[in-house]
Design an enzyme around this catalytic site. Structure first.
Site, mmCIF file in Angstrom:
data_model
loop_
_atom_site.group_PDB
_atom_site.id
_atom_site.type_symbol
_atom_site.label_atom_id
_atom_site.label_comp_id
_atom_site.label_asym_id
_atom_site.label_seq_id
_atom_site.Cartn_x
_atom_site.Cartn_y
_atom_site.Cartn_z
ATOM 1 N N LYS A 114 23.867 63.879 34.748
ATOM 2 C CA LYS A 114 24.565 64.656 35.783
ATOM 3 C C LYS A 114 25.554 65.620 35.150
ATOM 4 O O LYS A 114 25.612 66.804 35.495
ATOM 5 C CB LYS A 114 25.318 63.702 36.715
ATOM 6 C CG LYS A 114 26.373 64.391 37.561
ATOM 7 C CD LYS A 114 27.399 63.436 38.137
ATOM 8 C CE LYS A 114 28.445 63.018 37.126
ATOM 9 N NZ LYS A 114 29.564 62.246 37.704
ATOM 10 N N GLU A 155 33.878 56.072 33.744
ATOM 11 C CA GLU A 155 32.755 55.924 34.670
ATOM 12 C C GLU A 155 31.880 54.716 34.327
ATOM 13 O O GLU A 155 31.022 54.336 35.109
ATOM 14 C CB GLU A 155 31.934 57.218 34.774
ATOM 15 C CG GLU A 155 31.172 57.596 33.539
ATOM 16 C CD GLU A 155 30.345 58.894 33.686
ATOM 17 O OE1 GLU A 155 30.590 59.680 34.619
ATOM 18 O OE2 GLU A 155 29.468 59.108 32.848
ATOM 19 N N HIS A 185 38.400 57.970 42.366
ATOM 20 C CA HIS A 185 37.005 58.369 42.158
ATOM 21 C C HIS A 185 36.259 58.349 43.493
ATOM 22 O O HIS A 185 36.877 58.500 44.545
ATOM 23 C CB HIS A 185 36.353 57.453 41.120
ATOM 24 C CG HIS A 185 36.535 57.951 39.701
ATOM 25 N ND1 HIS A 185 35.938 57.355 38.615
ATOM 26 C CD2 HIS A 185 37.237 59.000 39.203
ATOM 27 C CE1 HIS A 185 36.258 58.011 37.510
ATOM 28 N NE2 HIS A 185 37.051 59.008 37.834
HETATM 29 O O1 LIG Z 1 33.297 66.087 33.678
HETATM 30 C C1 LIG Z 1 32.487 65.232 34.048
HETATM 31 O O2 LIG Z 1 31.255 65.451 34.113
HETATM 32 C C2 LIG Z 1 33.001 63.906 34.438
HETATM 33 C C3 LIG Z 1 34.270 63.535 34.065
HETATM 34 C C4 LIG Z 1 34.865 62.241 34.447
HETATM 35 O O3 LIG Z 1 35.767 62.494 35.503
HETATM 36 P P1 LIG Z 1 37.304 61.996 35.523
HETATM 37 O O4 LIG Z 1 37.982 62.578 34.346
HETATM 38 O O5 LIG Z 1 37.809 62.504 36.838
HETATM 39 O O6 LIG Z 1 37.245 60.505 35.443
HETATM 40 C C5 LIG Z 1 33.810 61.233 34.880
HETATM 41 O O7 LIG Z 1 34.411 60.095 35.421
HETATM 42 C C6 LIG Z 1 32.853 61.869 35.868
HETATM 43 O O8 LIG Z 1 31.877 60.950 36.260
HETATM 44 C C7 LIG Z 1 32.117 63.029 35.215
HETATM 45 C C1 LIG Z 2 33.419 59.716 38.819
HETATM 46 C C2 LIG Z 2 32.145 60.075 38.950
HETATM 47 O O1 LIG Z 2 31.687 61.219 39.515
HETATM 48 P P1 LIG Z 2 32.329 62.630 39.864
HETATM 49 O O2 LIG Z 2 31.571 63.632 39.055
HETATM 50 O O3 LIG Z 2 32.077 62.802 41.345
HETATM 51 O O4 LIG Z 2 33.793 62.590 39.530
HETATM 52 C C3 LIG Z 2 31.052 59.194 38.452
HETATM 53 O O5 LIG Z 2 29.889 59.668 38.436
HETATM 54 O O6 LIG Z 2 31.298 58.049 38.074
#
Ligand SMILES: O=C(O)C1=C[C@@H](OP(=O)(O)O)[C@@H](O)[C@H](O)C1
Ligand SMILES: C=C(OP(=O)(O)O)C(=O)O
Length: 461
Positions: free
Chosen positions: A34, A333, A360
């Site tokens: 993702k 995550e 989250h």
């Molecule tokens: O930049 C990204 O793709 C992500 C950063 C993280 O967010 P946070 O820093 O808000 O935890 C992670 O938890 C999220 O699933 C994806």
């Molecule tokens: C925190 C998460 O997603 P988001 O990209 O919506 O922050 C996740 O995928 O665990």
């Protein structure tokens, strides 16, 4: 099927999580990341020439990103791969950048990457871009992005909320320059400002001012992908911590193969751990900025061993599951999946450094505590994480609060605890559509690929 609905097969709700009849032994092809897919889409949309994404993740979060960019005028289409047979790599998306347009509306769903990465892009549109999303998106922190963009010259109407819904009044350009941001509630504030910065008149200098900075590997992912797209990026140095600089300049259109999502590999690796079995994840990258890479070390400490070969990463459970005391600030995550394993361990675990998980998809610390305890567990929230004392667990409904990682965590517990039913397992479509089928294939010793077949003709992503 709409563009934002990857139409997973209908499942019973609650979904009876299958019990493992013995050690699992399977190879599971996990769909694309993702985080990499959504960064690649943004960078390709801002480039000065068309680009391609191979094996992109097709899930709710990535389709929302594609739809949003399309609403601003970017062309994103599924195209034939060009290769055949064993060389075929799966789906390919062609991204054709265009002058960014407003008015436009963007549905962010509950995707942190969409709600944070796109307001800076919208500043470059030539009219207003309206952002809204799921009710939870109104509660997730966005003030860092809003305040920073205003300081860099943007006009944003948010009715003083500092959150969604809001309108970015794009004028086709943004001054850019130095800006301070407190990213202690989400690393995505920093990533968001860096990703669009090559297109700001003066680039950007982002200085993080908060006490903690979560999810550093995700910021490294942003830097690495910007550089791959031709951007000039300076990263924090000794004496100048937490400062990033991106120079203004054109971005290249790349042909990029998206890595498998290692955080979504987690439940499958956990299955090997809790059943004392063996799971291989093909195409596990030797070098990666994904936080899921840390699972090799974390799950090994919790009771197994792993080996990276040409077949992929193979994790073999030892038949014992140990508790762990670990700071997950860099890899937040992964917390729900680690908590699930910890609830099945032979000793106590302490998971630290993840206070920001309260903001989250749901309040993950509260949700994990309530749901694991609902099955007979003994979990307590700490100031910055969870303390998990393993107890014999029993059957029950595990609520997921529209959180994909709660659903996959529940499935892990259900492998060894009879009668676990997962409410709204369909919420896994956020990043892992088809999860129930992948899970049952794994239990059948599956070798099935999750990557969708290349469509015969081109069409919209
Ligand atoms: O930049 C990204 O793709 C992500 C950063 C993280 O967010 P946070 O820093 O808000 O935890 C992670 O938890 C999220 O699933 C994806
Ligand atoms: C925190 C998460 O997603 P988001 O990209 O919506 O922050 C996740 O995928 O665990």
């Amino acid at each position: 099927m709409t563009d934002t609905d990857p139409a997973p097969a209908a499942q019973a709700d609650p979904w009876p999580a299958p019990l493992a009849s013995g050690p699992v032994d399977a190879s599971v092809t996990v769909p694309g990341s993702k985080s990499v897919t959504n960064r690649a889409l943004v960078l390709a949309a801002l480039a000065s020439e068309p680009g391609r994404l191979r094996r992109p993740l097709r899930s709710r979060d990535t389709l929302l990103m594609a739809d949003a960019l399309r609403a601003m005028g970017v062309g994103i289409d599924v195209v034939p791969d060009g290769s055949t047979g064993a060389d075929a790599t799966g789906e390919v998306w062609r991204v054709v950048p265009a002058g960014l347009r407003g008015p436009a509306t963007v549905d962010v769903g509950n995707a942190g990457t969409v709600m944070r990465f796109l307001p800076p892009v919208a500043c470059l549109a030539d009219g207003p871009v309206r952002f809204d999303g799921d009710p939870r998106s109104h509660q997730r922190p966005l003030h860092g992005v809003i305040d920073a963009l205003r300081a860099l010259g943007a006009r944003i109407d948010d009715a003083g909320r500092g959150a969604l819904p809001l309108t970015v009044n794009g004028v086709g350009a943004l001054d850019g320059g130095p800006v301070e941001v407190d990213a202690s509630s989400s690393s995505q504030f920093v990533s968001a400002l860096l990703l669009s910065a090559p297109r700001f008149d003066q680039g950007v200098e982002v200085r993080h001012t908060g006490a903690v900075l979560p999810s550093l590997p995700h910021i490294r992912m942003t830097v690495e992908m910007l550089r791959l797209a031709g951007a000039s990026v300076d990263t924090p140095q000794a004496g100048e911590p937490d400062v990033w600089r991106v120079a203004p300049g054109a971005l290249l259109g790349r042909d990029l193969t998206i890595e498998p999502d290692l955080s979504n590999a987690q439940p499958f690796l956990a299955a090997a751990l809790v059943t004392g079995g063996r799971v291989t994840i093909p195409d596990w990258p030797e070098h990666t900025t994904q936080p899921g890479a840390a699972l090799r070390e974390i799950f090994t400490e919790m009771g197994g061993s792993c080996e990276l070969t040409e077949q992929g990463l193979t994790f073999t459970g030892s038949g014992r599951v140990h508790g762990i005391d670990v700071d997950l600030g860099d890899v937040g995550e992964l917390t729900p999946g680690i908590a699930a394993v910890a609830a099945l361990a032979d000793s106590e675990s302490v998971l630290r450094g993840v206070a920001h998980l309260r903001l989250h998809e749901t309040d993950r610390l509260a949700a994990l505590t309530k749901e694991i305890n609902g099955l007979g567990g003994d979990v307590t929230e700490t100031e910055d994480g969870l303390r998990i004392r393993p107890r014999p667990l029993h059957s029950g409904v595990f609520h997921t609060y529209d959180d994909h990682r709660l659903a996959t965590a529940a499935a892990v517990i259900g492998l060894v605890v009879d009668g676990v039913r997962v409410e709204n397992v369909a919420t896994t479509a956020k990043t892992l559509p088809g999860f129930p089928a992948l899970w049952t294939d794994m239990l059948a010793g599956g070798r099935t690929a999750a990557v969708p077949a290349v469509p015969a003709s081109s069409g919209s992503a």
